[in-house]
Design an enzyme around this catalytic site. Sequence first.
Site, PDB file in Angstrom:
ATOM      1  N   ARG A  29       4.577   0.206  -7.262  1.00 33.32           N
ATOM      2  CA  ARG A  29       4.561  -0.783  -6.190  1.00 33.32           C
ATOM      3  C   ARG A  29       3.367  -1.743  -6.307  1.00 33.32           C
ATOM      4  NH1 ARG A  29       6.985   0.956  -1.400  1.00 33.32           N
ATOM      5  NH2 ARG A  29       5.229   0.207  -0.208  1.00 33.32           N
ATOM      6  N   ASN A  70      -1.053   1.468   6.214  1.00 28.04           N
ATOM      7  CA  ASN A  70      -0.280   0.358   5.631  1.00 28.04           C
ATOM      8  C   ASN A  70       0.047  -0.597   6.752  1.00 28.04           C
ATOM      9  OD1 ASN A  70      -0.268   1.752   3.300  1.00 28.04           O
ATOM     10  ND2 ASN A  70       1.925   2.209   3.276  1.00 28.04           N
ATOM     11  N   GLY A  71       0.119  -1.900   6.433  1.00 26.68           N
ATOM     12  CA  GLY A  71       0.502  -2.876   7.457  1.00 26.68           C
ATOM     13  C   GLY A  71      -0.714  -3.602   7.991  1.00 26.68           C
ATOM     14  N   TRP A 125      -3.140  -2.405  -1.507  1.00 29.90           N
ATOM     15  CA  TRP A 125      -2.805  -3.760  -1.992  1.00 29.90           C
ATOM     16  C   TRP A 125      -3.491  -4.653  -0.976  1.00 29.90           C
ATOM     17  CZ3 TRP A 125       0.027  -6.606  -5.562  1.00 29.90           C
ATOM     18  CH2 TRP A 125       0.478  -7.857  -5.156  1.00 29.90           C
ATOM     19  N   GLU A 164      19.271 -18.190 -12.385  1.00 36.70           N
ATOM     20  CA  GLU A 164      18.369 -17.314 -13.136  1.00 36.70           C
ATOM     21  C   GLU A 164      18.869 -15.885 -13.256  1.00 36.70           C
ATOM     22  OE1 GLU A 164      14.876 -16.916  -9.759  1.00 36.70           O
ATOM     23  OE2 GLU A 164      14.362 -16.312 -11.778  1.00 36.70           O
ATOM     24  N   LYS A 204      18.066 -19.531  -7.833  1.00 38.27           N
ATOM     25  CA  LYS A 204      18.272 -18.079  -7.773  1.00 38.27           C
ATOM     26  C   LYS A 204      19.550 -17.701  -8.498  1.00 38.27           C
ATOM     27  CE  LYS A 204      15.400 -17.017  -6.725  1.00 38.27           C
ATOM     28  NZ  LYS A 204      14.009 -17.132  -6.417  1.00 38.27           N
ATOM     29  N   CYS A 213       0.835  -1.200   0.000  1.00 40.54           N
ATOM     30  CA  CYS A 213       0.000   0.000   0.000  1.00 40.54           C
ATOM     31  C   CYS A 213       0.874   1.256   0.000  1.00 40.54           C
ATOM     32  CB  CYS A 213      -0.865   0.028   1.248  1.00 40.54           C
ATOM     33  SG  CYS A 213      -1.818  -1.459   1.493  1.00 40.54           S
ATOM     34  N   HIS A 224      26.751 -41.015  -6.475  1.00 43.77           N
ATOM     35  CA  HIS A 224      26.121 -41.914  -7.439  1.00 43.77           C
ATOM     36  C   HIS A 224      26.232 -41.380  -8.865  1.00 43.77           C
ATOM     37  CE1 HIS A 224      24.737 -44.449  -4.211  1.00 43.77           C
ATOM     38  NE2 HIS A 224      24.313 -43.367  -3.585  1.00 43.77           N
ATOM     39  N   GLU A 239      16.634 -23.974  -3.968  1.00 46.18           N
ATOM     40  CA  GLU A 239      16.227 -22.583  -4.163  1.00 46.18           C
ATOM     41  C   GLU A 239      17.454 -21.692  -4.412  1.00 46.18           C
ATOM     42  OE1 GLU A 239      13.828 -21.045  -5.013  1.00 46.18           O
ATOM     43  OE2 GLU A 239      14.119 -18.976  -4.385  1.00 46.18           O
ATOM     44  N   LYS A 249       7.964 -12.298 -14.961  1.00 41.00           N
ATOM     45  CA  LYS A 249       7.568 -12.366 -13.551  1.00 41.00           C
ATOM     46  C   LYS A 249       6.381 -13.308 -13.363  1.00 41.00           C
ATOM     47  CE  LYS A 249       7.609 -11.331  -9.217  1.00 41.00           C
ATOM     48  NZ  LYS A 249       8.599 -12.125  -8.454  1.00 41.00           N
TER      49      LYS A 249
HETATM   50  C1  F6R Z   1      12.095 -17.776  -9.511  1.00 44.72           C
HETATM   51  C2  F6R Z   1      10.684 -17.501  -9.687  1.00 44.72           C
HETATM   52  C3  F6R Z   1       9.855 -18.530 -10.397  1.00 44.72           C
HETATM   53  C4  F6R Z   1       8.428 -18.545  -9.805  1.00 44.72           C
HETATM   54  C5  F6R Z   1       7.527 -19.455 -10.653  1.00 44.72           C
HETATM   55  C6  F6R Z   1       6.152 -19.580 -10.051  1.00 44.72           C
HETATM   56  O1  F6R Z   1      12.733 -16.747  -8.814  1.00 44.72           O
HETATM   57  O2  F6R Z   1      10.203 -16.481  -9.309  1.00 44.72           O
HETATM   58  O3  F6R Z   1      10.426 -19.780 -10.350  1.00 44.72           O
HETATM   59  O4  F6R Z   1       8.499 -19.002  -8.492  1.00 44.72           O
HETATM   60  O5  F6R Z   1       7.430 -18.957 -11.952  1.00 44.72           O
HETATM   61  O6  F6R Z   1       5.537 -18.341  -9.966  1.00 44.72           O
HETATM   62  P1  F6R Z   1       4.306 -18.108  -9.006  1.00 44.72           P
HETATM   63  O7  F6R Z   1       4.779 -18.307  -7.614  1.00 44.72           O
HETATM   64  O8  F6R Z   1       3.866 -16.719  -9.290  1.00 44.72           O
HETATM   65  O9  F6R Z   1       3.282 -19.129  -9.373  1.00 44.72           O
END
Ligand code: F6R
Length: 610
Positions: A27, A100-101, A74, A490, A487, A2, A506, A483, A605
Amino acid sequence: MCGIVGYIGQKNAQEIIVGGLRKLEYRGYDSAGVAVLTENGLAHDKAKGRLAELEALLEVKPLEGTAGIGHTRWATHGKPSRENSHPHLDEKQKFAVVHNGIIENFLSIKEELIAKGYKFISETDTEVIAHLLADLYDGDLESTVRQAIKKMRGAYALGIMSEYEPDKLIAARLASPLIVGIGEGEAFIGSDIPAILEHTRDVYILNEGEMAVLTRNGIELSVAETGEKIERDIFHVEWDLVQAEKGGYDSFMLKEIYEQPQAIRDTMGSRIDVDTNKVVLPEIKMSAEELSQFNHIYIVACGTSMHAGLVGKEVIEKLVRVPVAVEVASEFRYRDPIFTDKTLVVVISQSGETADTLAALREAKKSGVKVLAITNVVGSSVAREADEVIYTWAGPEVAVASTKAYTCQVISLYLFALYFAQVKGTQSDAQIAEITTNLLELPGKVAEILENPEAIREFANTLTDVTSLFFIGRGLDFAVTLEGSLKLKEISYIHSEAYAAGELKHGTLALIEDNVPVICLATQPDIYEKTVSNIVEVIARGARTLGFAVAGDEELGKTVDSVIHIPQTLPFLSPVLSVIPLQLLAYYASAARGLDVDKPRNLAKSVTVE
Ligand code: F6R
């Protein structure tokens, strides 16, 4: 997240506020509103959707005045709608509040107010503040706000105004960021610097528990609860608008990494009752009987969200002893999974719009299976179509690489596992209390890690010419390495693989040779020695090792080339801590290679195609 803007001065408040809200659009938001003190008293308008919707209303019926507050929302408590958007006003429309919050104890305050006859028109926690101010008003706005703040628990940034004292705005902060801007004959409130940067570069940054009273003659800062006056140096903002949008960080990703203590706190919010030390999930509509009959769970998600699911599996199985299978959504939807009437499907999605996850959800529902969603976006497709929803209150994530959404997903899975365990009686009250107490300490421990990024940065700087590296760990550490590896690849484009440490021998061990970097997680005491044995195996093949151990472990440092310690917590909560340095590692490796951290090549995204 927000956004808040407030103005008091000589100019048209509505224009300044809407202009400020526009600067916060990046945002993300789902509705907007503004309140202004007009000749006829406190007037307001709000609209669901884009700011343009609000502007269209204001064009027809402008709010004329020189003091006001505005907000972009939001959604957290309650869907995106006109009723739920801010400002919220009391019944007589004498007080307006933007917030906010999260007010953690809003339900109990709401019950008290309802018992006194107050009527609520929204589903939000914020509306309680407006009614509370009306209820407590003692002829002095400042002291009324202080009394209200004493009653509220949670994380908030507030902008408040009242028709009773038209020459005053009040700003107050606990946990959620808030600044006040200094002008000549005018003053501003902003949740972020971009909101007011066009008008002033001189600001006071409010600290936790502080309040500001803004008039046309100046700004007074004080401790919100006691009223004790505070002297504060003016902060002169040197950033340009783009830098300001990123909160002074180089990228949205780094900003979002640093937002994690707050995001985690918000996600736990009112869901841990600090009086009983139990988890409360009022959003779960199904009865305790219905929930307790599930004897098999599928967690279905993609990418980072799937990795959060892997942590969830371990935790649910440990606390509830119900078997959990974690499935990649794009596979699950085509593989005819076995459903019974005792199967629960949990889908996890930050965006709530991922095509594969949505399709898996629909497959499950078509088979008559209950679906619980964990998502960050209120009103998203996943949220609308699932039977039950637990929201991660991470706030909008702008960077493609997900960081704060992951930790908040993991937190939500802990909360769900605890709630499930309470319902099924698989953990004693004392065991639940020990876990919730440790959960509440996590935001502070995440902040501690974030305060010391240097060792990670140094290691990341050694990776500029590396073409391939490995992450290893066992159990929950393995889930976190997956994870960390995703990260890194990517955003730095370095090939990396995460391996269950015991599985290396293995086959993959053949790839370990002189100077290959191997990042080793060893935070789990029950498999610690086994993990160290695997680390010794890679060292024997020439690997260059960076180890992660828990504070107090003096042993790992004797084996690996360098070691980084994470704060102590219950071993099964450590993923929330150990993932933080891995996020930083990916960030610094990408930055050291001069890459676009926020927008990695080939990626989007929200993946809304199959
Ligand atoms: C990696 C990343 C992706 C998402 C994936 C699922 O940093 O962001 O691997 O996690 O595309 O996206 P959501 O969570 O939006 O379904």
